[in-house]
Design a protein around this motif. Structure first.
Motif, short mmCIF file in Angstrom:
data_model
loop_
_atom_site.label_atom_id
_atom_site.label_comp_id
_atom_site.label_asym_id
_atom_site.label_seq_id
_atom_site.Cartn_x
_atom_site.Cartn_y
_atom_site.Cartn_z
N PRO A 82 19.70 -4.75 35.16
CA PRO A 82 19.56 -3.54 35.99
C PRO A 82 19.11 -2.37 35.11
O PRO A 82 19.60 -2.20 34.00
CB PRO A 82 20.96 -3.29 36.53
CG PRO A 82 21.70 -4.57 36.32
CD PRO A 82 21.04 -5.28 35.19
N GLY A 83 18.17 -1.60 35.58
CA GLY A 83 17.69 -0.45 34.83
C GLY A 83 16.66 -0.75 33.77
O GLY A 83 16.27 0.14 33.02
N GLY A 135 17.97 9.07 34.74
CA GLY A 135 19.19 8.38 34.33
C GLY A 135 19.47 8.60 32.86
O GLY A 135 18.94 9.52 32.23
N LYS A 138 20.49 3.68 28.11
CA LYS A 138 21.65 2.87 27.70
C LYS A 138 21.34 2.02 26.48
O LYS A 138 22.20 1.82 25.62
CB LYS A 138 22.08 1.94 28.85
CG LYS A 138 22.56 2.67 30.08
CD LYS A 138 23.83 3.41 29.80
CE LYS A 138 24.37 4.05 31.08
NZ LYS A 138 25.58 4.78 30.87
N ILE A 156 16.66 0.18 28.61
CA ILE A 156 17.49 0.16 29.80
C ILE A 156 17.81 1.62 30.12
O ILE A 156 18.38 2.35 29.30
CB ILE A 156 18.83 -0.61 29.59
CG1 ILE A 156 18.55 -2.03 29.08
CG2 ILE A 156 19.67 -0.61 30.85
CD1 ILE A 156 17.83 -2.93 30.05
N GLU A 158 19.68 3.72 33.13
CA GLU A 158 20.51 3.61 34.35
C GLU A 158 20.96 4.98 34.81
O GLU A 158 21.13 5.88 34.04
CB GLU A 158 21.73 2.73 34.09
CG GLU A 158 21.36 1.29 33.81
CD GLU A 158 22.58 0.43 33.55
OE1 GLU A 158 23.63 0.94 33.13
OE2 GLU A 158 22.46 -0.78 33.75
#
Length: 158
Positions: A82-83, A135, A138, A156, A158
């Motif tokens: 995800p992301g 976001g 990460k 990544i 998020e």
């Protein structure tokens, strides 16, 4: 276009395909210049073929749990996390605008949608890669100056 130039183009494309296979590449893009207003742009892409294995009779529950690692698919392909921000092209990734400069982003930075995350150099052109979403960064999954492939995970967010 003459028959001879067509045959030469076909031979050129076949040579690119052989180069792709011989060097285990997934994509090659080339522009062949013939003159001022005459060129051939070629992009050869190798698609992976996924073959599903037949499903055998269900094993005992304990054996099935031991045979199926829980997080293996997501960890095996970071692009599915995800992301994940994936590469839109093949090239060389740079995390900073120039050597010795501060990176565009680092882990923990809050980014806006459209903010430049890194640059990918492809065919001597510097392409700014924007964040697809707002976001927090990460993870950075590549090193500065690393080669990247189309669809490969870069970061990544998020």
């Amino acid at each position: 276009m003459t028959k001879q130039s067509h045959d030469n183009d076909v031979a050129f494309i076949q040579a690119l395909a052989e180069l792709l296979n011989r060097n285990e590449l997934t994509e090659i893009s080339v522009v062949r210049e013939y003159g001022e207003d005459d060129s051939l742009e070629v992009r050869v892409v190798k698609q992976a073929t996924v073959v599903a294995a037949p499903v055998a009779a269900a094993p005992a529950p304990a054996a099935a749990a031991a045979a199926t690692p829980a997080a293996a698919p997501a960890e095996a392909d970071p692009a599915r996390l995800p992301g994940a921000v994936t590469s839109p092209m093949v090239g060389t990734a740079y995390l900073a605008p120039e050597p010795g400069a501060q990176a565009f982003v680092k882990v923990g930075d809050v980014v806006k949608e459209g903010q430049t995350l890194l640059i990918i150099e492809a065919m001597k052109t510097m392409n700014h890669i924007p964040s697809p979403r707002a976001g927090t960064v990460k993870r950075v999954l590549i090193d500065d100056g690393a080669p990247v492939e189309y669809g490969g995970a870069l970061m990544i967010v998020e």
